[in-house]
Design a protein around this motif. Structure first.
Motif, PDB file in Angstrom:
ATOM      1  N   UNK A   1       0.804  -1.194   0.000  1.00 12.84           N
ATOM      2  CA  UNK A   1       0.000   0.000   0.000  1.00 12.84           C
ATOM      3  C   UNK A   1       0.853   1.267   0.000  1.00 12.84           C
ATOM      4  N   UNK A   2       1.962   1.247   0.687  1.00 16.10           N
ATOM      5  CA  UNK A   2       2.769   2.452   0.822  1.00 16.10           C
ATOM      6  C   UNK A   2       3.156   3.019  -0.534  1.00 16.10           C
ATOM      7  N   UNK A   3       3.619   2.187  -1.454  1.00 14.48           N
ATOM      8  CA  UNK A   3       4.048   2.677  -2.749  1.00 14.48           C
ATOM      9  C   UNK A   3       2.894   3.282  -3.537  1.00 14.48           C
ATOM     10  N   UNK A   4       1.706   2.728  -3.392  1.00 10.78           N
ATOM     11  CA  UNK A   4       0.546   3.237  -4.102  1.00 10.78           C
ATOM     12  C   UNK A   4       0.198   4.644  -3.639  1.00 10.78           C
ATOM     13  N   UNK A   5       0.316   4.917  -2.353  1.00 16.27           N
ATOM     14  CA  UNK A   5      -0.104   6.194  -1.802  1.00 16.27           C
ATOM     15  C   UNK A   5       1.037   7.191  -1.646  1.00 16.27           C
ATOM     16  N   UNK A   6       2.232   6.828  -2.019  1.00 18.34           N
ATOM     17  CA  UNK A   6       3.361   7.747  -1.921  1.00 18.34           C
ATOM     18  C   UNK A   6       3.603   8.357  -3.285  1.00 18.34           C
ATOM     19  N   UNK A   7       3.400   9.645  -3.393  1.00 18.22           N
ATOM     20  CA  UNK A   7       3.576  10.346  -4.664  1.00 18.22           C
ATOM     21  C   UNK A   7       4.988  10.882  -4.782  1.00 18.22           C
ATOM     22  N   UNK A   8       5.442  11.072  -6.002  1.00 14.93           N
ATOM     23  CA  UNK A   8       6.721  11.712  -6.246  1.00 14.93           C
ATOM     24  C   UNK A   8       6.462  13.177  -6.535  1.00 14.93           C
ATOM     25  N   UNK A   9       7.202  14.048  -5.851  1.00 17.29           N
ATOM     26  CA  UNK A   9       7.051  15.481  -6.075  1.00 17.29           C
ATOM     27  C   UNK A   9       8.326  16.025  -6.696  1.00 17.29           C
ATOM     28  N   UNK A  10       8.370  17.340  -6.961  1.00 11.28           N
ATOM     29  CA  UNK A  10       9.550  17.950  -7.583  1.00 11.28           C
ATOM     30  C   UNK A  10      10.834  17.502  -6.901  1.00 11.28           C
ATOM     31  N   UNK A  11      11.831  17.219  -7.692  1.00 10.08           N
ATOM     32  CA  UNK A  11      13.113  16.788  -7.165  1.00 10.08           C
ATOM     33  C   UNK A  11      13.174  15.291  -6.917  1.00 10.08           C
ATOM     34  N   UNK A  12      12.095  14.580  -7.214  1.00 13.14           N
ATOM     35  CA  UNK A  12      12.085  13.136  -7.064  1.00 13.14           C
ATOM     36  C   UNK A  12      11.963  12.651  -5.635  1.00 13.14           C
ATOM     37  N   UNK A  18       0.996  10.384   2.570  1.00 16.40           N
ATOM     38  CA  UNK A  18       0.484   9.118   3.096  1.00 16.40           C
ATOM     39  C   UNK A  18       0.723   9.025   4.598  1.00 16.40           C
ATOM     40  N   UNK A  19       1.916   9.373   5.045  1.00 19.19           N
ATOM     41  CA  UNK A  19       2.250   9.287   6.464  1.00 19.19           C
ATOM     42  C   UNK A  19       1.495  10.339   7.283  1.00 19.19           C
ATOM     43  N   UNK A  20       1.264  11.512   6.698  1.00 19.47           N
ATOM     44  CA  UNK A  20       0.473  12.524   7.394  1.00 19.47           C
ATOM     45  C   UNK A  20      -0.942  12.027   7.631  1.00 19.47           C
ATOM     46  N   UNK A  21      -1.514  11.379   6.618  1.00 18.47           N
ATOM     47  CA  UNK A  21      -2.865  10.812   6.785  1.00 18.47           C
ATOM     48  C   UNK A  21      -2.871   9.791   7.918  1.00 18.47           C
ATOM     49  N   UNK A  22      -1.917   8.896   7.914  1.00 17.13           N
ATOM     50  CA  UNK A  22      -1.859   7.864   8.952  1.00 17.13           C
ATOM     51  C   UNK A  22      -1.708   8.478  10.336  1.00 17.13           C
ATOM     52  N   UNK A  24      -2.913  11.130  11.384  1.00 16.06           N
ATOM     53  CA  UNK A  24      -4.186  11.737  11.788  1.00 16.06           C
ATOM     54  C   UNK A  24      -5.318  10.713  11.843  1.00 16.06           C
ATOM     55  N   UNK A  25      -4.961   9.436  11.766  1.00 20.17           N
ATOM     56  CA  UNK A  25      -5.965   8.389  11.875  1.00 20.17           C
ATOM     57  C   UNK A  25      -6.750   8.138  10.605  1.00 20.17           C
ATOM     58  N   UNK A  26      -6.296   8.682   9.479  1.00 18.72           N
ATOM     59  CA  UNK A  26      -6.965   8.471   8.196  1.00 18.72           C
ATOM     60  C   UNK A  26      -6.255   7.333   7.482  1.00 18.72           C
ATOM     61  N   UNK A  27      -7.003   6.310   7.136  1.00 15.99           N
ATOM     62  CA  UNK A  27      -6.417   5.164   6.454  1.00 15.99           C
ATOM     63  C   UNK A  27      -7.092   4.964   5.097  1.00 15.99           C
ATOM     64  N   UNK A  28      -6.375   4.404   4.139  1.00 18.02           N
ATOM     65  CA  UNK A  28      -6.967   4.142   2.827  1.00 18.02           C
ATOM     66  C   UNK A  28      -8.084   3.114   2.932  1.00 18.02           C
ATOM     67  N   UNK A  29      -9.051   3.232   2.054  1.00 19.51           N
ATOM     68  CA  UNK A  29     -10.172   2.301   2.004  1.00 19.51           C
ATOM     69  C   UNK A  29     -10.045   1.489   0.722  1.00 19.51           C
ATOM     70  N   UNK A  30      -9.953   0.189   0.853  1.00 17.03           N
ATOM     71  CA  UNK A  30      -9.835  -0.688  -0.304  1.00 17.03           C
ATOM     72  C   UNK A  30     -11.128  -0.686  -1.105  1.00 17.03           C
ATOM     73  N   UNK A  31     -10.994  -0.854  -2.413  1.00 19.13           N
ATOM     74  CA  UNK A  31     -12.158  -0.965  -3.285  1.00 19.13           C
ATOM     75  C   UNK A  31     -12.622  -2.410  -3.289  1.00 19.13           C
ATOM     76  N   UNK A  32     -13.884  -2.617  -2.935  1.00 14.35           N
ATOM     77  CA  UNK A  32     -14.477  -3.948  -2.888  1.00 14.35           C
ATOM     78  C   UNK A  32     -15.501  -4.089  -4.011  1.00 14.35           C
TER      79      UNK A  32
END
Length: 82
Positions: A1-12, A18-22, A24-32
């Motif tokens: 999951x980490x790679x899916x939610x980790x974006x690349x920004x300027x400078x690579x 993703x870690x900020x969401x975690x 704050x208690x926000x977790x990804x929701x899988x598509x069912x």
């Protein structure tokens, strides 16, 4: 999951979003399958299929949606404006 939610920004450098969401208690929701199948029962207020999937998830999981998209308000979901 980490790679899916980790974006690349300027400078690579990997984004810490993703870690900020975690933190704050926000977790990804899988598509069912139920989320996808429920989209056909939604009124056609909003044409975007991905947004309709998010709306379907919110309805089935009884969870709020973080969005600034005004079209979401037409559905019976709790909106947290961003």
């Amino acid at each position: 999951m980490k790679n899916f939610f980790t974006n690349t920004i300027r400078g690579g450098k990997p984004s810490t979003t993703y870690h900020r969401y975690l933190n704050h208690g926000i977790t990804p929701l899988s598509i069912e399958h139920a989320h996808v199948l429920n989209t056909v029962h939604l009124p056609q207020y909003h044409p975007d299929p991905f947004d309709r999937l998010i709306i379907s998830q919110a309805i089935i999981e009884n969870t709020p949606v973080l969005t600034s998209n005004e079209a979401f308000a037409k559905y019976d979901v709790e909106i947290i404006k961003t």
